[in-house]
Design a protein around this motif. Structure first.
Motif, mmCIF file in Angstrom:
data_model
loop_
_atom_site.group_PDB
_atom_site.id
_atom_site.type_symbol
_atom_site.label_atom_id
_atom_site.label_comp_id
_atom_site.label_asym_id
_atom_site.label_seq_id
_atom_site.Cartn_x
_atom_site.Cartn_y
_atom_site.Cartn_z
ATOM 1 N N TYR A 94 0.822 -1.204 0.000
ATOM 2 C CA TYR A 94 0.000 0.000 0.000
ATOM 3 C C TYR A 94 0.862 1.261 0.000
ATOM 4 N N TYR A 95 2.152 1.097 0.331
ATOM 5 C CA TYR A 95 3.038 2.244 0.500
ATOM 6 C C TYR A 95 4.093 2.327 -0.603
ATOM 7 N N LYS A 96 3.757 1.752 -1.739
ATOM 8 C CA LYS A 96 4.654 1.791 -2.892
ATOM 9 C C LYS A 96 4.981 3.225 -3.293
ATOM 10 N N GLY A 97 4.008 4.133 -3.135
ATOM 11 C CA GLY A 97 4.224 5.522 -3.518
ATOM 12 C C GLY A 97 5.304 6.206 -2.712
ATOM 13 N N LYS A 98 5.548 5.716 -1.495
ATOM 14 C CA LYS A 98 6.605 6.285 -0.665
ATOM 15 C C LYS A 98 7.971 5.728 -1.062
ATOM 16 N N ASP A 99 7.996 4.450 -1.339
ATOM 17 C CA ASP A 99 9.218 3.782 -1.787
ATOM 18 C C ASP A 99 8.793 2.460 -2.413
ATOM 19 N N SER A 100 9.166 2.250 -3.669
ATOM 20 C CA SER A 100 8.731 1.043 -4.385
ATOM 21 C C SER A 100 9.222 -0.236 -3.731
ATOM 22 N N THR A 101 10.257 -0.154 -2.895
ATOM 23 C CA THR A 101 10.784 -1.336 -2.213
ATOM 24 C C THR A 101 9.726 -1.975 -1.321
ATOM 25 N N ASN A 102 8.811 -1.153 -0.822
ATOM 26 C CA ASN A 102 7.767 -1.665 0.069
ATOM 27 C C ASN A 102 7.018 -2.845 -0.531
ATOM 28 N N MET A 103 6.720 -2.755 -1.826
ATOM 29 C CA MET A 103 5.855 -3.787 -2.412
ATOM 30 C C MET A 103 6.548 -5.144 -2.474
ATOM 31 N N LEU A 104 7.864 -5.162 -2.493
ATOM 32 C CA LEU A 104 8.588 -6.430 -2.572
ATOM 33 C C LEU A 104 8.409 -7.266 -1.306
ATOM 34 N N PHE A 105 8.042 -6.621 -0.202
ATOM 35 C CA PHE A 105 7.852 -7.351 1.050
ATOM 36 C C PHE A 105 6.415 -7.843 1.222
ATOM 37 N N THR A 106 5.534 -7.515 0.268
ATOM 38 C CA THR A 106 4.203 -8.126 0.233
ATOM 39 C C THR A 106 4.192 -9.203 -0.826
ATOM 40 N N THR A 107 4.301 -8.830 -2.081
ATOM 41 C CA THR A 107 4.366 -9.786 -3.185
ATOM 42 C C THR A 107 4.540 -9.017 -4.480
ATOM 43 N N THR A 108 4.906 -9.714 -5.534
ATOM 44 C CA THR A 108 4.945 -9.112 -6.861
ATOM 45 C C THR A 108 4.310 -10.074 -7.857
#
Length: 354
Positions: A94-108
């Protein structure tokens, strides 16, 4: 005699202090992205609260606030980082807009399965990368639920080609939404509580949520007949983040209790998702005869995967931390997928389990 008295005084003071620390009650506030009424997701924070308070004999207490109270379901990281809340229950993408790295810790999209992702996080360097990344945000990350393979969403019209995605109004979060957007879809970020009405009124043509155990009670099947298999979230991890200053001030035994409680809630939640998916799927034809289960055509899947890889490379080129985490995941996946294919996949394929 005087030295003995001094020693006894110091010892007594230390004992009183130690006893006081052992009986001190720590009260933490947790902000959740999910309402308590939401299937499975909504109950986990209360389960965590009860377990922590029982295990600590009341020394660690948690107050849970849902979006109805805090009004900011997708601002959890900021509220925890800044100390407004001590803990936050949410999903990092949900916080990809702050730093795209965030999404890698949920899933891709087209990423690791649940077993692969959990193994990477615990033993393949993921935990260390998580600590490196989140400590800079004054956060410490823990897992609370991996919902496993998610379905591709509910569609009012059948998808037969890439052209059918152009102009399609769809609610899909995270990286999956960005991939769909690249193929011409119009992405909508409607709040969870408004999804059914939006689908019914035609504000959106499709909605991606989770899987049968989460979806069916929301009524999407009454409006959208086509239920597609997944590609976008093969191992969707939800997290609890803790303010790092708060974490460091907790006694070691309470840290251990919180970690153990999170692990237990996570394990039970994952099992519950699988169980309820299996039960609901078994009843699908009888209870929901209008639902047509579909998979996207090979042409569409190829286009989705191509767009996914393009975006991953673009993000890696401009974000060193994203690149470091992505390369770690890819390196482990190369090993893990070979084992997945020769173990689980080969077993299912060769024994024709139905």
């Amino acid at each position: 005699m005087k030295k003995l008295l001094v020693f006894l005084t110091v010892l007594a003071t230390f004992s009183v202090s130690l006893f006081a620390d052992e009986n001190k009650v720590y009260r933490l506030k947790l902000a959740s992205s999910y309402e308590s009424t939401m299937p499975i997701l909504g109950s986990l924070s209360d389960e965590l609260k009860k377990l922590v308070e029982t295990m600590s004999n009341g020394r660690l207490q948690i107050r849970v606030d849902t979006p109805t109270k805090h009004k900011a379901p997708f601002a959890i990281y900021d509220m925890v980082k800044n100390g407004q809340y001590d803990l936050g229950y949410t999903a990092s993408y949900y916080y990809k807009g702050k730093d795209s790295t965030n999404m890698l810790f949920t899933t891709t999209p087209f990423g690791m399965t649940t077993d692969e992702q959990r193994a990477w996080w615990h033993f393949g360097g993921g935990k260390e990368l998580s600590e490196k990344f989140y400590s800079k945000q004054n956060l410490k990350e823990f897992h609370i639920l991996n919902s496993g393979m998610q379905m591709g969403g509910w569609f009012r019209k059948e998808i037969n080609s890439v052209e059918d995605l152009k102009g399609l109004k769809i609610r899909i979060p995270g990286f999956g939404g960005e991939v769909m957007s690249r193929l011409g879809a119009a992405i909508n970020t409607i709040p969870i509580g408004e999804l059914y009405m939006s689908l019914e009124m035609g504000t959106i043509d499709a909605v991606e949520w989770v899987s049968p155990s989460f979806d069916m009670s929301l009524g999407f099947s009454k409006i959208a007949n086509y239920y597609y298999t997944g590609w976008q979230e093969p191992a969707s991890e939800n997290q609890v983040v803790v303010n790092l200053d708060v974490w460091n001030k907790l006694p070691k035994d309470l840290q251990a209790i919180l970690q153990a409680a999170l692990a237990e809630v996570s394990s039970r939640g994952q099992d519950k998702v699988f169980y309820e998916n299996a039960v609901i799927w078994d009843e699908m034809k009888e209870k929901y005869p209008n639902v047509q289960v579909k998979s996207f055509p090979p042409e569409v899947m190829a286009a989705l995967k191509k767009a996914t890889n393009e975006i991953l490379e673009e993000e890696a080129a401009k974000n060193p931390m994203f690149k470091e985490v992505l390369e770690s995941q890819r390196a482990f996946l190369k090993k893990a997928r070979a084992w997945t294919m020769i173990s689980d996949f080969a077993y299912l394929e060769n024994t024709n389990i139905k």
